[in-house]
Scaffold this active site. Sequence first.
Site, PDB file in Angstrom:
ATOM      1  N   GLY A  93       5.452  25.305   5.117  1.00 30.54           N
ATOM      2  CA  GLY A  93       4.994  24.840   3.803  1.00 30.54           C
ATOM      3  C   GLY A  93       3.479  24.925   3.719  1.00 30.54           C
ATOM      4  O   GLY A  93       2.771  24.200   4.409  1.00 30.54           O
ATOM      5  N   GLY A  94       3.008  25.845   2.869  1.00 34.12           N
ATOM      6  CA  GLY A  94       1.555  26.004   2.708  1.00 34.12           C
ATOM      7  C   GLY A  94       1.077  25.314   1.446  1.00 34.12           C
ATOM      8  O   GLY A  94       0.339  25.882   0.650  1.00 34.12           O
TER       9      GLY A  94
ATOM     10  N   ARG B  66       8.251  16.567  -1.477  1.00 29.89           N
ATOM     11  CA  ARG B  66       8.792  15.213  -1.321  1.00 29.89           C
ATOM     12  C   ARG B  66       9.859  14.971  -2.382  1.00 29.89           C
ATOM     13  O   ARG B  66       9.826  15.578  -3.455  1.00 29.89           O
ATOM     14  CB  ARG B  66       7.664  14.176  -1.412  1.00 29.89           C
ATOM     15  CG  ARG B  66       6.685  14.325  -0.234  1.00 29.89           C
ATOM     16  CD  ARG B  66       5.560  13.325  -0.278  1.00 29.89           C
ATOM     17  NE  ARG B  66       5.954  11.944  -0.163  1.00 29.89           N
ATOM     18  CZ  ARG B  66       6.175  11.294   0.982  1.00 29.89           C
ATOM     19  NH1 ARG B  66       6.072  11.932   2.139  1.00 29.89           N
ATOM     20  NH2 ARG B  66       6.513  10.017   0.982  1.00 29.89           N
TER      21      ARG B  66
ATOM     22  N   HIS C 288     -31.393  17.095  -9.421  1.00 34.25           N
ATOM     23  CA  HIS C 288     -31.696  18.173  -8.484  1.00 34.25           C
ATOM     24  C   HIS C 288     -32.168  17.578  -7.155  1.00 34.25           C
ATOM     25  O   HIS C 288     -32.911  16.607  -7.172  1.00 34.25           O
ATOM     26  CB  HIS C 288     -32.805  19.047  -9.065  1.00 34.25           C
ATOM     27  CG  HIS C 288     -33.244  20.143  -8.153  1.00 34.25           C
ATOM     28  ND1 HIS C 288     -32.463  21.255  -7.928  1.00 34.25           N
ATOM     29  CD2 HIS C 288     -34.363  20.284  -7.400  1.00 34.25           C
ATOM     30  CE1 HIS C 288     -33.098  22.056  -7.072  1.00 34.25           C
ATOM     31  NE2 HIS C 288     -34.250  21.485  -6.740  1.00 34.25           N
TER      32      HIS C 288
ATOM     33  N   THR D  46       3.225   4.572   0.750  1.00 37.57           N
ATOM     34  CA  THR D  46       2.975   5.857   1.416  1.00 37.57           C
ATOM     35  C   THR D  46       1.473   6.129   1.464  1.00 37.57           C
ATOM     36  O   THR D  46       0.936   6.516   2.514  1.00 37.57           O
ATOM     37  CB  THR D  46       3.665   6.985   0.616  1.00 37.57           C
ATOM     38  OG1 THR D  46       5.065   6.710   0.540  1.00 37.57           O
ATOM     39  CG2 THR D  46       3.442   8.342   1.261  1.00 37.57           C
TER      40      THR D  46
ATOM     41  N   ALA E 255      -1.322   9.526  -6.102  1.00 38.44           N
ATOM     42  CA  ALA E 255      -1.517   8.080  -6.103  1.00 38.44           C
ATOM     43  C   ALA E 255      -2.166   7.597  -7.395  1.00 38.44           C
ATOM     44  O   ALA E 255      -1.761   6.570  -7.959  1.00 38.44           O
ATOM     45  CB  ALA E 255      -2.369   7.691  -4.901  1.00 38.44           C
TER      46      ALA E 255
ATOM     47  N   GLY F 185       0.829  -1.214   0.000  1.00 37.47           N
ATOM     48  CA  GLY F 185       0.000   0.000   0.000  1.00 37.47           C
ATOM     49  C   GLY F 185       0.855   1.251   0.000  1.00 37.47           C
ATOM     50  O   GLY F 185       0.404   2.323  -0.385  1.00 37.47           O
TER      51      GLY F 185
END
Length: 464
Positions: free
Chosen positions: A183-184, A272, A443, A42, A319, A40
């Site tokens: 980090g934004g 990353r 709707h 990260t 992913a 699986g």
Amino acid sequence: MKEISCKLLIIGAGPGGYVCAIKAGQLGIDTVIVEQGRPGGTCLTIGCIPSKALIHAAETFDKARTLSSGENALGIRVQGASIDLSKTMAWKDAIVGRLTGGVSGLLQKARVKIVHGHAHFRDGKTVEVETETGLQVIRTETVVIATGSDPVELAALPFGGKVISSTEALSLTELPKRLVVVGGGYIGLELGTAFARMGSEVTVVEATSQILPLYDADLVKPVLRRLGERGIKVLTDARAVGLSDTGEALVVETAEGRRELPADRILVAVGRRPRTTGSGLEELDLDRIGSFLQVDDRCHTSMRGVYAIGDVTGEPMLAHRAMAQGEMVAEIVAGRKRAWDKRCIPAICFTDPEIVSAGLLPEEARGHGFDVKIGQFPFTANGRAMTVEDEHGFVRVVARADTHAVLGLQAVGAGVSEFASTFAIAIEMGARLEDIAATIHAHPTRGEALQEAALKALGHALHI
Ligand code: FAD
Ligand code: NAD
């Protein structure tokens, strides 16, 4: 020392590697996959799934807390709300367990051999794996490198102590009173918002002039407004310099000079980097783009019989891109004629509200030389949005002015992540504004805003 051989050897069982293996197994290819951690990768163990679980828990708690804090328009009364983060994490871990177990089951069903351990390349066709029962040598005709990525570490702020990456943030059992996020981007804002909703005082430090610099200012505005309403401080054009002398605060440099931000935890989420060291990959003669492995439109590297997929091949590190590459490579190894022909890779930021984008943003479309028609429809004019008490945001369509072919679709608002599939289908199928406008949208749904955005671009919106 044991030795086995196979036709296809995949290193890494993240979304790229495990999908490649399942598909290859289904196509009857003799496949081995090596994984040093849990199947699986990260995504399932320390990324997509745990972060979305935490975001959901934070949202649920926040709603309960808001309802318990006094009168509300709905007339609902709730008394007291608290969160036990260790229980939340146990619930999250159970979901991860179910999914990683599911991946193992799918690999077995596809008759893929799983070797548990760290793989080390001897050469482009031979890999050694340190397993619990000793050294295993695997010889293969074809290799797929799907080793993923690691968080970037800042030299002035190495991980350890109160300086954490997303991995540790997703395992905290105690809520930090003061959380500073460096980090934004995706991770900083998704997790920063979640911790703020659970009660942490959060400050985001972003190096560029705008949070989420990948998106345009219009898409980011509703997120920025909500951050402000929650008391999350955002410092842009700000750089993390290091810890203060006492180690109690983060020192940041802004246009106004240096300042200290006291912090119990500092989450560093500044991107990353590909996982290409420590497994003998350095010895292989593989071309690179920066630190990422260079691949062609078939995910083939510069070495014969060696493919690479997923984060190790660069942006966008998502992913679903890794999975699509994995599926394609399995088919290529099976002898099918395939090449990367996707028109778009949708992207979602699970902030509050969510942002979703597929295809080109308006400026990107203009940058490609297109004359564009843009239609935007706000959720303030959408009945469903009113009934679920969240009218922030809009849906936007970007189309060629001449042919009306849809080039891009974006939305910001509550729950718009689920628009990603519709947006991608429209672009992959070459939809025109008229196709979206003429499709009956049920709707009352937020999706009606997509039809209205297309109508607006055509100059005849009905509900605005
Ligand atoms: P990975 O998932 O990193 O898997 C690589 C695997 O290879 C790992 O299991 C590793 O143990 C194994 N491996 C590496 N080297 C070796 C070796 N030498 N021997 C044996 N095994 C090895 N993406 C989205 O699309 N949506 C999201 O919502 C999202 N949220 C995220 C949230 C966070 C906090 C993070 C960190 C990431 C998120 N991502 C998200 C990104 C997503 O997780 C990655 O794009 C995706 O996991 C990449 O898949 P991959 O197969 O390339 O690599
Ligand atoms: P990111 O690239 O999304 O954001 C990093 C941010 O840090 C950028 O805004 C950048 O300007 C800023 N930055 C860089 N250096 C800095 C410094 N020294 N000081 C202050 N700010 C600095 O990276 P991330 O948030 O770490 O996420 C990594 C990757 O994981 C993403 O690129 C994405 O592909 C993936 N991811 C995806 C999702 C999703 O799909 N919802 C969620 C989380 C992560």
